[in-house]
Design an enzyme around this catalytic site. Structure first.
Site, PDB file in Angstrom:
ATOM      1  CE  LYS A  38      -7.605   2.437   1.768  1.00 58.52           C
ATOM      2  NZ  LYS A  38      -7.325   1.132   2.372  1.00 58.52           N
ATOM      3  CG  ASP A  95      -5.982   1.165  -1.326  1.00 62.56           C
ATOM      4  OD1 ASP A  95      -5.056   1.981  -1.150  1.00 62.56           O
ATOM      5  OD2 ASP A  95      -6.067   0.075  -0.722  1.00 62.56           O
ATOM      6  NE  ARG A  96      -3.777   4.180   2.920  1.00 64.72           N
ATOM      7  CZ  ARG A  96      -3.336   4.330   4.158  1.00 64.72           C
ATOM      8  NH1 ARG A  96      -2.841   5.491   4.546  1.00 64.72           N
ATOM      9  NH2 ARG A  96      -3.380   3.338   5.013  1.00 64.72           N
ATOM     10  CG  ASP A 132      -2.368   4.214  -1.597  1.00 65.89           C
ATOM     11  OD1 ASP A 132      -3.116   4.172  -2.582  1.00 65.89           O
ATOM     12  OD2 ASP A 132      -2.345   3.320  -0.724  1.00 65.89           O
ATOM     13  CG  ASP A 183      -2.639  -0.280  -2.656  1.00 63.16           C
ATOM     14  OD1 ASP A 183      -2.496   0.847  -2.136  1.00 63.16           O
ATOM     15  OD2 ASP A 183      -3.366  -1.154  -2.160  1.00 63.16           O
ATOM     16  CB  SER A 194      -0.948  -0.040   1.189  1.00 61.05           C
ATOM     17  OG  SER A 194      -1.849   1.012   1.105  1.00 61.05           O
ATOM     18  CG  HIS A 195       0.192   3.703   3.313  1.00 60.01           C
ATOM     19  ND1 HIS A 195      -0.661   2.631   3.453  1.00 60.01           N
ATOM     20  CD2 HIS A 195       0.693   3.957   4.525  1.00 60.01           C
ATOM     21  CE1 HIS A 195      -0.688   2.270   4.715  1.00 60.01           C
ATOM     22  NE2 HIS A 195       0.135   3.042   5.392  1.00 60.01           N
TER      23      HIS A 195
HETATM   24  C1  G16 Z   1      -5.320  -0.319   5.221  1.00 65.64           C
HETATM   25  C2  G16 Z   1      -6.746  -0.761   5.335  1.00 65.64           C
HETATM   26  C3  G16 Z   1      -7.588   0.385   5.785  1.00 65.64           C
HETATM   27  C4  G16 Z   1      -7.050   0.974   7.075  1.00 65.64           C
HETATM   28  C5  G16 Z   1      -5.615   1.384   6.864  1.00 65.64           C
HETATM   29  C6  G16 Z   1      -4.949   1.851   8.142  1.00 65.64           C
HETATM   30  O1  G16 Z   1      -5.217   0.602   4.189  1.00 65.64           O
HETATM   31  O2  G16 Z   1      -7.221  -1.236   4.110  1.00 65.64           O
HETATM   32  O3  G16 Z   1      -8.879  -0.095   5.958  1.00 65.64           O
HETATM   33  O4  G16 Z   1      -7.802   2.075   7.463  1.00 65.64           O
HETATM   34  O5  G16 Z   1      -4.873   0.275   6.413  1.00 65.64           O
HETATM   35  O6  G16 Z   1      -4.895   0.809   9.024  1.00 65.64           O
HETATM   36  P1  G16 Z   1      -4.059   0.906  10.343  1.00 65.64           P
HETATM   37  O7  G16 Z   1      -4.595   2.098  11.083  1.00 65.64           O
HETATM   38  O8  G16 Z   1      -4.310  -0.394  11.052  1.00 65.64           O
HETATM   39  O9  G16 Z   1      -2.610   1.119   9.970  1.00 65.64           O
HETATM   40  P2  G16 Z   1      -4.123   0.443   3.079  1.00 65.64           P
HETATM   41  O10 G16 Z   1      -4.319   1.623   2.184  1.00 65.64           O
HETATM   42  O11 G16 Z   1      -2.822   0.459   3.837  1.00 65.64           O
HETATM   43  O12 G16 Z   1      -4.390  -0.875   2.459  1.00 65.64           O
END
Ligand code: G16
Length: 547
Positions: free
Chosen positions: A380, A285-286, A281, A283, A117-118
């Site tokens: 997302k 989704d953000r 981000d 991937d 992800s990010h």
């Molecule tokens: C993931 C999840 C999201 C979550 C985020 C932060 O996002 O898909 O639902 O809100 O992590 O999670 P945490 O607060 O546990 O670090 P992504 O964009 O990283 O896949």
């Protein structure tokens, strides 16, 4: 079918650290490079599934370091384990929302999305694998728990000895009898977006000289954004910046927040800067949304999108409901109340929205962590959020700042911030949370700089569709008039622990709507320190990131 004689059974030893977090298994690249590490996890996923023989698997990732290598591993293992077909994005690329769409569109059994992800990418940075189920969404906890349990006992995995396939060549390839279809990663997704939004209206808005800038952060959304914003919507070349996905994201941290997308933010804060700016981000989704001289928090963005979604063709008939994660501000709750539709409060993690979307209970979902999406996929979706904003701007022909001011004047304003204390010692983070949990029963009535605590609890969620319970999802400390503090540990970090402190204060319509968030939240921030001794436990005077 793959011939049984080609299948190799490789003996392996279980790893004890393959528990999926908030969104799949995320680790340092070097951890994934250990012999058998990725193989063990992929086999644990396959061993936890039933009934996929001959069925289709979707595979793609955000292009980060190790993406192509692990895709080849997955292709061989999918064939050896009996999948009938794998669909993979060209170059190994599929954004997370595009992967979700491809799974749904082609009726696949599920998919493996390779991304952290990010989190940053590169040989010393992060990699990840997550499994998505047939509805296109992240596997629910029942599945991730089974994967984890399997990873602890695994003794062998199945693979083949076959050459790599050419991931850059669109068309059908063969892996020992299993078809591998390399597809254009953008086309299906772009087509879906055209069904949801009024592209002609957005084109007309751009034709008036309305300027936008989209920062793809050298991550996966570059090709999607270039196709959609520049080619299909006619925005000038150069609208998309950092548009080529790079294995190390150009040494940047592909997290679309005010720290890591500072260049974009600085440009948007200029009087002669673009009218609208956005970023996505690693991937895809953000999303980050910034209007000219007006940053929009993810929680506010969810509320504004929900309040105005009917202006886009895909949502013209209204919303069934809105869902938000618990730490996300209550701004969307007020929109749901005004629309007369239900609001669902779930734990952090997009996987908790899947059942609500499948059951038709919610149409739009969002999280404070820069995620918004809808029933069009089960993830997302960064570019979707940008397009919905553009559709709304095209319909209203007002600036982002004017739309925000109008929204707050009608619903009131939820001042909001998140403070992250990153890479702290895990035992110290656990001790902070344990102490807070121990004090829950006696917190009510405690005087703080933000007034007396009204109530405190540890959030527990019961899924309304299947009754499954997820407990210990974050400590909530509630004050008068909707103000609150939330403490939880991140489930996505790869180094030590990250403490997240979410701070929210509600100011009703007619009140002080123009404060600086830092000033508006100062008493609550002081209350958080008083109640949780953050400095003492973390050894940090300041959070590492404020969003
Ligand atoms: C993931 C999840 C999201 C979550 C985020 C932060 O996002 O898909 O639902 O809100 O992590 O999670 P945490 O607060 O546990 O670090 P992504 O964009 O990283 O896949």
């Amino acid at each position: 079918m793959v011939e049984a004689m080609l299948v190799q059974i490789v003996e392996t030893v279980a790893f004890d650290d393959q528990k999926p977090g908030t969104s799949g298994l995320r680790k340092k690249v070097r951890v994934f490079q250990q012999p058998n590490y990725a193989e063990n996890f992929v086999q644990s996923v396959f061993d936890s599934l039933e009934g996929y023989a001959g069925d289709t698997l979707v595979v793609g990732g955000d292009g980060r370091f190790l993406n192509r290598e692990v895709i080849q591993v997955v292709l061989r293992m999918a064939a050896a384990n009996g999948f009938g077909r794998v669909i993979v994005g060209q170059g190994g690329i599929l954004s997370t929302p595009a992967a979700s769409h491809v799974i749904r569109k082609y009726g696949a059994f599920g998919g493996l999305v390779l991304s952290a992800s990010h989190n940053p990418g590169g040989p010393d940075e992060d990699f990840g694998i997550k499994y998505n189920i047939g509805n296109g969404g992240p596997a629910p906890e029942s599945v991730t728990d089974a994967i984890h349990a399997r990873s602890l006992t695994i003794t062998r995995y199945k693979t083949l000895e076959t050459p790599d396939i050419d991931l850059d060549a669109i068309g059908t390839h063969d892996v020992a009898g299993m078809a591998v279809e390399v597809i254009d990663p953008v086309a299906d997704y772009a087509e879906l977006m055209e069904t949801l939004f009024d592209f002609a209206a957005i084109r007309a808005l751009l034709g008036t000289g309305f300027t936008i800038s989209f920062d793809a952060m050298s991550a996966v959304t570059g090709p999607y954004a270039t196709e959609i914003f520049e080619r299909r919507l006619g925005a000038p070349a150069g609208t998309v910046v950092n548009g080529t996905p790079l294995p190390d994201f150009g040494h940047h941290h592909p997290d679309p927040n005010l720290v890591h997308a500072k260049d974009l933010y600085d440009r948007l804060m200029q009087a002669d800067g673009p009218d609208f700016g956005a970023a996505s981000d690693g991937d895809g989704d953000r999303n980050l949304i910034i209007g000219k001289q007006r940053y929009v928090t993810p929680s506010d963005s969810l509320a504004v999108l929900a309040a105005n979604a009917h202006l886009a063709p895909g949502y013209a008939s209204g919303l069934a409901g809105i869902a938000r994660s618990m730490p996300t501000s209550g701004a969307a709750d007020r929109v749901a109340a005004a629309l007369g539709i239900p609001l669902y409060e779930t734990p952090t993690g997009w996987k908790f929205f899947g059942n609500l979307l499948d059951a038709g209970l919610a149409t739009i979902c969002g999280e404070e962590s820069a995620g918004t999406g809808s029933s069009h996929v089960r993830e997302k979706d960064g570019i979707w959020a940008v397009l919905l904003w553009l559709n709304i701007l095209a319909a209203r022909r007002e600036s982002v700042a004017a739309i925000m001011a109008d929204h707050w004047a009608r619903y009131g304003r939820n001042y909001y911030a998140r403070h992250d204390y990153e890479a702290i010692a895990t035992d110290r983070a656990n001790a902070l949370m344990a102490k807070l949990r121990d004090s829950l029963a006696t917190l009510a009535g405690t005087e703080t700089p933000a007034g007396a605590v009204q109530a405190a609890d540890d959030f527990s969620y019961t899924d309304p569709t299947d009754g499954s319970v997820s407990a210990k999802q974050g400590v909530r400390i509630l004050f008068a008039e909707g103000s609150r503090l939330v403490f939880r540990l991140s489930g996505t970090g790869t180094q030590g622990a990250t403490l997240r402190l979410y701070i929210e204060r509600y100011e009703p319509a007619g009140g002080d709507l123009g404060l600086e968030p830092g000033d508006a939240l100062a008493p609550l921030i002081a209350a958080a320190e008083q109640l949780a001794s953050i400095r003492e436990f973390t050894g940090m005077d300041e959070p590492s990131v404020i969003t």
